[in-house]
Every structure is written in structure tokens, then in C-alpha cells.
Design an enzyme around this catalytic site. Sequence first.
Site, PDB file in Angstrom:
ATOM      1  N   LYS A   1      86.836  17.331  45.873  1.00  0.00           N
ATOM      2  CA  LYS A   1      87.007  17.192  47.322  1.00  0.00           C
ATOM      3  C   LYS A   1      88.466  17.408  47.693  1.00  0.00           C
ATOM      4  CE  LYS A   1      84.734  14.317  49.812  1.00  0.00           C
ATOM      5  NZ  LYS A   1      83.664  14.833  50.657  1.00  0.00           N
ATOM      6  N   SER A   2      88.671  18.030  48.845  1.00  0.00           N
ATOM      7  CA  SER A   2      90.027  18.359  49.280  1.00  0.00           C
ATOM      8  C   SER A   2      90.865  17.113  49.548  1.00  0.00           C
ATOM      9  CB  SER A   2      89.996  19.257  50.517  1.00  0.00           C
ATOM     10  OG  SER A   2      89.409  18.579  51.607  1.00  0.00           O
ATOM     11  N   THR A   3      90.235  15.996  49.914  1.00  0.00           N
ATOM     12  CA  THR A   3      90.979  14.752  50.142  1.00  0.00           C
ATOM     13  C   THR A   3      91.784  14.380  48.901  1.00  0.00           C
ATOM     14  OG1 THR A   3      89.305  13.970  51.690  1.00  0.00           O
ATOM     15  CG2 THR A   3      90.746  12.298  50.715  1.00  0.00           C
ATOM     16  N   TYR A   4      91.175  14.509  47.726  1.00  0.00           N
ATOM     17  CA  TYR A   4      91.878  14.210  46.481  1.00  0.00           C
ATOM     18  C   TYR A   4      92.813  15.347  46.084  1.00  0.00           C
ATOM     19  CZ  TYR A   4      89.345   9.897  45.558  1.00  0.00           C
ATOM     20  OH  TYR A   4      88.868   8.611  45.623  1.00  0.00           O
TER      21      TYR A   4
ATOM     22  N   THR B   1      79.742  13.356  33.956  1.00  0.00           N
ATOM     23  CA  THR B   1      81.055  12.831  33.581  1.00  0.00           C
ATOM     24  C   THR B   1      82.109  13.612  34.350  1.00  0.00           C
ATOM     25  OG1 THR B   1      80.329  12.079  31.401  1.00  0.00           O
ATOM     26  CG2 THR B   1      82.685  12.483  31.677  1.00  0.00           C
ATOM     27  N   LEU B   2      82.986  12.882  35.029  1.00  0.00           N
ATOM     28  CA  LEU B   2      84.041  13.461  35.864  1.00  0.00           C
ATOM     29  C   LEU B   2      85.380  13.304  35.163  1.00  0.00           C
ATOM     30  CD1 LEU B   2      82.940  11.537  39.073  1.00  0.00           C
ATOM     31  CD2 LEU B   2      82.511  13.969  38.658  1.00  0.00           C
ATOM     32  N   GLU B   3      86.213  14.324  35.239  1.00  0.00           N
ATOM     33  CA  GLU B   3      87.577  14.224  34.706  1.00  0.00           C
ATOM     34  C   GLU B   3      88.540  14.353  35.875  1.00  0.00           C
ATOM     35  OE1 GLU B   3      91.439  15.524  33.526  1.00  0.00           O
ATOM     36  OE2 GLU B   3      90.013  17.129  33.911  1.00  0.00           O
TER      37      GLU B   3
ATOM     38  N   GLN C   1      81.990  17.766  45.229  1.00  0.00           N
ATOM     39  CA  GLN C   1      80.812  18.338  45.878  1.00  0.00           C
ATOM     40  C   GLN C   1      80.045  19.230  44.913  1.00  0.00           C
ATOM     41  OE1 GLN C   1      80.941  21.467  49.056  1.00  0.00           O
ATOM     42  NE2 GLN C   1      79.959  19.846  50.252  1.00  0.00           N
TER      43      GLN C   1
END
Length: 191
Positions: A112-115, A136-138, A157
Site C-alpha cells: 500500500k502506498s501509505t507504507y 507471509t508478508l515481508e 493489495q
Amino acid sequence: MSIKSDRWIRKMAEEHGMIEPFEAGQVRFNDAGERLVSYGTSSYGYDVRCAPEFKVFTNVHSVIVDPKNFDEKSFIDIIGDECIIPPNSFALARTMEYFRIPRDVLTICLGKSTYARCGIIVNVTPLEPEWEGHVTLEFSNTTNLPARIYAGEGVAQMLFFQSDADDVCETSYKDRGGKYQGQRGVTLPRT
């Protein structure tokens, strides 16, 4: 291959369990009326949430990072509503959502662009046809300052691409017995 819309995403989630739990619209505020990083169904994608379990990279034990022989001591486990990632470091997390990808669908994940606008990059490999599990997210903190990640809010997303009926893959992730099939929780590298 064509990208799929909100109508298709809702139908697949509600009738076929493609995403669980599932949010049919965009959620932008919590129950107290405070603004969140949005999650849920968007026009042509689904914004996933981060679960409250994290593994933050540490060099305390001075181990070598080796994807073929990964040492779990490289991480500190954190459970909570937020996670602080040290400067120029990274953390692993997982989605709150469990995915079941159809055989004729390839799913691509974008941060996401916010991050991203804060120097926090999310990396996830594609969700292949017939893969299922928690994603799993990095998170990479590319800044020289500590960075905060919020559990229960949007972090990335998912975009869904469906193949033409005459071009469905011959071998799916499930067919070849992929090593991350059915993963639950934050999953470390496997060989």
C-alpha cells in the site's frame, strides 16, 4: 488473462471461500471512529490486513542469513497491535486472511502506498493457482529511523488475474506439492 473486479472478488469470497475472513467493502475507520489504513474490497483488488504476530530480524546472535539453512534465532517474536522495525531492517508477518486461490487465477500482491511513502516496502511472491494459506508478508524498513506497522489494518493489495478458459495451467501449486501449501502463521524459509 484479465484482472478481476470487485463483483468477481465478492462472489468468489462469499460463494467459494477464496478469502476468509472477508470484508465486502472498504473499511476506513475503526469502531471508535478513528482512521485506519484501509482494508477490504476495492475496485479491482482486495486490501489485506496484518495479523498481530511478527518476527523482527535481529543480529544479536550474529548468525549468517542463509535461505537454505535459515536459523530461527535470526528473529525476535512479537505479539501485539503494532510492531516497530529497526532502521534498515525487516520483519515478517502474515495476513489475517486465509486464501484459497482457484486453479485459473494468479494473484499478485503490491504494498500500500501509505507504507511505501514512509519508506516501508512490502514484498510477497505471487499466490499461484490452487495455493492456499495465510500469506507471509515481508516488511523492509528502508529508512534510518524505526518504523511502525499496524496489525488489523491494511498493508497490501491483492490483484486477481484469471486465465482464459482455454489457457488454464497444466500444473498448479497444489499439483506439484508446493512447500508453502496450507501454511498457517508466519512461515520461515523452507527448502
